[in-house]
Design an enzyme around this catalytic site. Structure first.
Site, mmCIF file in Angstrom:
data_model
loop_
_atom_site.group_PDB
_atom_site.id
_atom_site.type_symbol
_atom_site.label_atom_id
_atom_site.label_comp_id
_atom_site.label_asym_id
_atom_site.label_seq_id
_atom_site.Cartn_x
_atom_site.Cartn_y
_atom_site.Cartn_z
ATOM 1 N N SER A 45 0.715 -1.377 0.282
ATOM 2 C CA SER A 45 -0.130 -0.050 -0.012
ATOM 3 C C SER A 45 1.085 1.313 -0.065
ATOM 4 O O SER A 45 1.905 1.432 -0.927
ATOM 5 C CB SER A 45 -0.955 0.089 0.980
ATOM 6 O OG SER A 45 -1.955 0.971 1.253
ATOM 7 N N ASP A 130 -10.265 -3.214 -5.349
ATOM 8 C CA ASP A 130 -9.232 -2.672 -4.278
ATOM 9 C C ASP A 130 -10.135 -1.155 -4.193
ATOM 10 O O ASP A 130 -9.713 -0.386 -5.010
ATOM 11 C CB ASP A 130 -7.738 -2.237 -4.527
ATOM 12 C CG ASP A 130 -7.093 -1.856 -3.327
ATOM 13 O OD1 ASP A 130 -7.553 -1.081 -2.504
ATOM 14 O OD2 ASP A 130 -5.865 -2.086 -3.480
ATOM 15 N N HIS A 165 -8.350 -4.641 -1.138
ATOM 16 C CA HIS A 165 -6.947 -4.284 -0.688
ATOM 17 C C HIS A 165 -6.212 -5.123 0.175
ATOM 18 O O HIS A 165 -4.657 -5.060 0.168
ATOM 19 C CB HIS A 165 -7.215 -2.993 0.189
ATOM 20 C CG HIS A 165 -5.881 -2.005 0.381
ATOM 21 N ND1 HIS A 165 -5.323 -1.436 -0.666
ATOM 22 C CD2 HIS A 165 -5.229 -1.682 1.526
ATOM 23 C CE1 HIS A 165 -4.324 -0.853 -0.234
ATOM 24 N NE2 HIS A 165 -4.058 -0.876 1.068
#
Length: 196
Positions: A45, A130, A165
């Site tokens: 991320s 995501d 995610h």
């Protein structure tokens, strides 16, 4: 301490986060824990932004990089306030409406700063579902690195249509095995290349 350290890496000070990562890499090399070209890095991320920026600045120092759903085109995302998390993230990344913040974002953004270089092997992941890192960010970052790659290393993109995610818990062992296999292959390829 942790709060002050975090605050010293936000908004206009975001570059400090990259400098900290570089300092960690330098420490590993200077203390003899590893050598140039033999350090593998992994991030997810927002951490992918730092590893992506490190790849642009010091590709020759790394063996390989694994970036899980990396936030590598944060300049584009942060200049689109209609995206779900953009305005919410201004406190962390800064408001690109401020010219100084916008300039700093340009200087740090991994996608914006890709250059012709011999990049090490890269494995990036993304997911169509995501909500935090739009799928197009990692996809276009990988495509651009491939265009600028002058070495033989593979730049891979693994996409998913349903993980969001975070990977599903049932897939964690398989994903970890894939990442280890990727790193082992990168090390064996480097060792074989250096031996010949």
């Amino acid at each position: 301490m942790a709060h002050r350290w975090h605050a010293a890496g936000r908004s206009l000070l975001k570059l400090n986060s990259l400098l900290d990562l570089e300092a960690c890499l330098d420490y590993l090399l200077q203390q003899g824990y590893s050598r140039k070209g033999l350090v593998g890095v992994q991030a997810a991320s927002a951490g992918g932004l730092l590893v992506g920026a490190l790849l642009n600045r010091r590709p020759h120092d790394l063996l390989a990089a694994i970036l899980r759903v990396p936030f590598v085109d944060f300049l584009t995302s942060m200049t689109q306030p209609e995206l779900p998390l953009t305005v919410h993230e201004y406190g962390e990344w800064g408001d690109p409406g401020d010219p100084a913040v916008l300039q700093q974002m340009r200087e740090l953004c991994p996608y914006q700063n890709i250059q012709t270089a011999e990049y090490p092997p890269v494995l990036a992941t993304c997911s169509v579902t995501d909500p935090r890192v739009p799928v197009w960010g990692p996809a276009k970052w990988v495509a651009k690195i491939r265009q600028h790659q002058i070495g033989p290393s593979k730049i891979l993109l693994l996409s998913s249509s349903d993980t969001g995610h975070h990977a599903h818990e049932a897939d964690l062992l398989e994903n970890t095995a894939l990442e280890y296999a990727f790193l082992i292959d990168a090390f064996q390829t480097k060792h074989h290349t250096n031996a010949t």
